[in-house]
Enzyme design. Sequence first.
Site, mmCIF file in Angstrom:
data_model
loop_
_atom_site.group_PDB
_atom_site.id
_atom_site.type_symbol
_atom_site.label_atom_id
_atom_site.label_comp_id
_atom_site.label_asym_id
_atom_site.label_seq_id
_atom_site.Cartn_x
_atom_site.Cartn_y
_atom_site.Cartn_z
ATOM 1 N N ASP A 8 0.030 -16.746 39.119
ATOM 2 C CA ASP A 8 1.260 -16.003 39.469
ATOM 3 C C ASP A 8 1.387 -15.542 40.923
ATOM 4 O O ASP A 8 1.814 -14.396 41.161
ATOM 5 C CB ASP A 8 1.403 -14.766 38.556
ATOM 6 C CG ASP A 8 1.452 -15.105 37.081
ATOM 7 O OD1 ASP A 8 1.230 -16.272 36.720
ATOM 8 O OD2 ASP A 8 1.693 -14.191 36.265
ATOM 9 N N LYS A 86 4.586 -19.587 31.778
ATOM 10 C CA LYS A 86 4.289 -18.652 30.681
ATOM 11 C C LYS A 86 5.297 -17.519 30.646
ATOM 12 O O LYS A 86 6.027 -17.308 31.621
ATOM 13 C CB LYS A 86 2.870 -18.104 30.866
ATOM 14 C CG LYS A 86 2.734 -17.313 32.150
ATOM 15 C CD LYS A 86 1.299 -16.991 32.409
ATOM 16 C CE LYS A 86 1.137 -16.124 33.626
ATOM 17 N NZ LYS A 86 1.879 -14.866 33.590
ATOM 18 N N CYS A 127 -2.283 -10.214 34.467
ATOM 19 C CA CYS A 127 -2.328 -11.654 34.182
ATOM 20 C C CYS A 127 -3.657 -12.294 34.569
ATOM 21 O O CYS A 127 -4.105 -13.224 33.896
ATOM 22 C CB CYS A 127 -1.146 -12.342 34.852
ATOM 23 S SG CYS A 127 0.428 -11.763 34.139
#
Length: 182
Positions: A8, A86, A127
């Site tokens: 990310d 995701k 994450c």
Amino acid sequence: MKALLIVDVQNDFCPGGALGVPGGDKVVPVINKLMPLFPLVVASKDWHPKGSVHFKKWPPHCVQGSKGADLHPKLDAGRIHKVFLKGTESRDDGYSAFEATNEDLAEFLKGQGITDLYVAGLATDYCVKASALDADRNGFETFVVEDAVAAVDKKAGDGEKALKEMAHAGVTLIASSEIGKD
Ligand SMILES: [Zn+2]
């Protein structure tokens, strides 16, 4: 064989973004240096639909197709072999890269003969943590590159706590300077 998972590193998680992580952009040059040391580099992207229930917990971020969902412009994206998306449904948080819906990350890595997974990116306490714990559960020898991650630190110390939790689960914490070509 080892692979690097970049979690990310998107505009919305960098300073100035919708959910900017303090110092989030500082991971970019470290990750750029790491990428050539790995035969396989993959990345995950938070990829939410508008109106996701996830936005009840967080300010809206990384909406599918938005500029905030793009990878940081200075990240050397040409070295990324595959991007895993995701949080793509309106009902899930999708903290872990192993929850990607466009392709199964664990299966993909195993198919490529990957045994060791190095995790970098954003954010340590969400994450990165969820991805590293899932990597460990999926049987990968898992490493988190401590100087290539940054934390939200919603509560002070959350990042440190997350690193301890990962280490306790069997994840190895490593500095980028300790990583060589093989
Ligand atoms: Zn999200």
